[in-house]
Design an enzyme around this catalytic site. Structure first.
Site, PDB file in Angstrom:
ATOM      1  N   CYS B 144       0.556  -1.056   0.123  1.00  0.00           N
ATOM      2  CA  CYS B 144       0.285  -0.136   0.403  1.00  0.00           C
ATOM      3  C   CYS B 144       1.112   0.985  -0.560  1.00  0.00           C
ATOM      4  CB  CYS B 144      -1.050   0.212   1.212  1.00  0.00           C
ATOM      5  SG  CYS B 144      -1.826   1.835   1.431  1.00  0.00           S
ATOM      6  N   ASN B 205      -0.175  -3.519  -7.228  1.00  0.00           N
ATOM      7  CA  ASN B 205      -1.095  -2.818  -6.513  1.00  0.00           C
ATOM      8  C   ASN B 205      -0.940  -1.213  -7.230  1.00  0.00           C
ATOM      9  OD1 ASN B 205      -2.195  -1.399  -3.793  1.00  0.00           O
ATOM     10  ND2 ASN B 205      -0.956  -2.731  -2.681  1.00  0.00           N
TER      11      ASN B 205
END
Lengths: 262, 317
Positions: B144, B205
């Site tokens: 993240c 991601n």
């Protein structure tokens, strides 16, 4: 709670009023049948990548018999400009009705303190209250007379509409909160809904905290989905940690429960 | 249809087999949501049943509750969006009590996405999820871009190897490593994750980026930077999957701007065994359903009896 649908819908009519604001009437029967005051729809009128996300708009009015609902859009960015140029008969993708509908109508008198595009958010509530024979007093504010939004609709559903303009071109020359305070002093209202101005929101929250009214805010946020997936439309909780999501927990909040931006 | 597709078994297959195998877990079809981009609730159930999905997954949980980042949290960009949500989370206890059983009841395999702020947290969380017996796979969100901790779990090879091998050594559940594309060569990171014991990879991601609000003359996001997702990053994601597929044997779950079957098929041909839909769930809540149906149609039209036949087919040998 009405469960939202995602549908291809049809633009029935489009009208600019006042300048810079476009009223869209959209045919989608399920949304028209199930929508309630305070709810919104996500609208996409394009297949492009730019803009790409749907846009949130409050439902101004819904007509379950005709199967249509109305939006009032302030034209200010790429998405709203595209929506404002759609022709009658065009297709749009709509998801809705979204958000929590207002379900408490037990106030003795309700004031709607609104400014600019914020006026569109409270029309449905005004209509609902008027059908219930509950007194509604609207304070409609704008910078100038030509920017008064949804005036005719609010006049139709309110016991009284008080105009306030910053430049005095119509109505009270000054702050709409002065008129609200007068209504409260006269004992006409015990509940206030506000939309369209941080200044109004702060004022209503102060009144709410002082115990003078029950105050409610119509909030907006950067919203990607409108249904709790993207977590974009966060608004800070007051008195506790964390955030509400405007789309799922609102868009109408008790004023004392959220932090109002300065 | 190409000539070589007129083999007997292809002609006789009526409905292509969509099932795939991810680290020993059978997905009934190769389409799942990306973590944090799809809620399982009454609203979504009314669009289509999540029991139709290839797998279900939660928004990444941490051990302890987290509020997420201050708004603005999202910002639209051409063909995409930046987000800096910051992973608000109720924490492990509430997740295990309230949300995980609901995911389990749906039917498809359950992937539980977790993240830790420290090595000890990764391990404790992984063990607690395994102990519930309600997860089929663990996805480690190592990537993240929005966390203030700033620990580059998947941008530094040694750290990636350390965290993956630590979790793998403590749980029996197959572990998926979700990788960041913000590295010099993601194929190296894929190889590292495989070596450390990852049973599968999620790629990719979001890309770290930013936008400026020209009216406010400030960064558009409360967090200043955010993760870019959407069709804007799709070619970058397809390349990441393709390059990793060249060097690893473990299955890859591909993602990055998938908006329907054509994009999903690109990822499958590039070497993904399954795909995940993220941002496009916001735009069209039927995207995953459309994608499942579109893959089935494509396979039938192209004469394949199983989706497994097209995984990695684009690789030039």
């Amino acid at each position: 709670m009405a469960v939202p649908v995602y549908r291809k819908a049809t633009l029935v009519s489009r009208k600019e009023s006042p300048r810079g604001y476009v009223h869209l009437v959209i045919r989608e029967e399920q949304i028209a049948r199930t929508a309630g005051p305070g709810q919104f729809v996500m609208v996409r009128g394009w297949h492009t990548g730019d803009p790409i996300l749907p846009r949130p708009f409050d439902i101004v009015l819904a007509d379950p018999l005709k199967g249509v609902f109305r939006l009032c859009i302030k034209v200010e960015g790429k998405g709203t400009r595209l929506l404002s140029t759609l022709k009658k008969g065009s297709s749009l993708y709509v998801t809705g009705p979204l958000g929590k509908s207002i379900t408490e109508f037990d106030s003795a008198g309700t004031a709607l303190l609104v400014r600019g595009a914020g006026a569109a958010a409270v029309v449905f509530l005004a209509e609902t209250l008027s059908k219930l024979k509950k007194p509604v007093y609207t304070v409609l504010s704008a910078s100038t007379k030509s920017r008064l939004v949804c005036r005719a609709l609010l006049e139709e559903f309110s016991n009284d509409v008080f105009i306030a303009t910053d430049d005095g071109t119509e109505g009270y020359h000054g702050n709409g909160t002065d008129i609200l305070d007068q209504l409260i002093r006269e004992g006409k209202v015990d509940t206030v809904y506000t939309c369209g101005s941080h200044r109004f929101a702060r004022h209503v929250k102060a009144l709410d905290l002082a115990g003078k009214v029950k105050g409610y805010l119509f909030l907006e946020g950067n919203m990607g989905c409108g249904m709790g997936d993207c977590h974009g439309c966060a608004v800070k909780k007051d008195g506790q940690d964390g955030y509400f999501l405007v789309c799922m927990d609102g868009p109408v909040f008790r004023s004392r429960s959220v932090v109002v931006e300065p | 249809m190409r000539m070589q597709d007129f083999s007997r078994d292809r002609l006789t297959s009526v409905s292509p087999d969509l099932s795939v195998d991810i680290a020993g877990v059978r997905f009934p079809n190769p389409v799942m949501p990306a973590s944090g981009a799809y809620e399982v609730d009454e609203i979504h159930d009314n669009f289509f049943s999540p029991s139709e999905l290839g797998a279900v997954i939660n928004k990444t949980i941490f051990l302890h509750p987290r509020p997420g980042n201050p708004p603005p949290r999202i910002w639209e960009t051409p063909c995409g969006m930046l987000n800096a949500i910051g992973i608000p989370s109720d924490g492990a206890e509430v997740f295990i009590r309230d949300k995980l059983p609901a995911l389990r009841r749906l039917g498809p395999p359950v992937v539980v996405s977790i993240a830790g702020e420290t090595m000890e947290e990764w391990i404790e969380l992984a063990e607690r999820i395994e102990a519930t017996g309600m997860a089929d796979l663990l996805e480690l969100n190592l990537s993240c871009p929005n966390l203030s901790e700033g620990i580059p779990w998947s941008t530094e090879e040694k750290t990636l190897e350390r965290v993956v091998s630590a979790v793998v050594s403590r749980v029996k559940l197959p572990v998926i490593a979700k990788l960041s594309p913000v590295v010099t060569d993601i194929a190296d990171m894929a190889r590292t994750a495989e070596r450390a014991g990852a049973a599968a990879l999620s790629m990719i991601n979001t890309y770290k980026g930013m936008a400026i609000d020209i009216k406010k003359k400030r960064p558009a996001l409360g967090n200043i930077t955010g993760g870019l997702s959407g069709p804007a990053i799709r070619p970058l994601a397809v390349w990441a999957v393709y390059s990793a597929h060249e060097v690893v044997k473990i299955p890859i779950i591909g993602m990055g701007g998938i908006d329907g079957p054509a994009a999903a098929i690109e990822f499958l041909l590039a070497g993904a065994s399954a795909v995940a839909v993220g941002m496009y769930n916001f735009i069209d809540p039927f995207t995953m359903k459309r994608t499942i149906e579109g893959i089935r149609t494509y396979l039938a039209e192209e004469g394949y009896s199983s989706v497994r036949e097209i995984i990695g087919l684009a690789h030039v040998k």
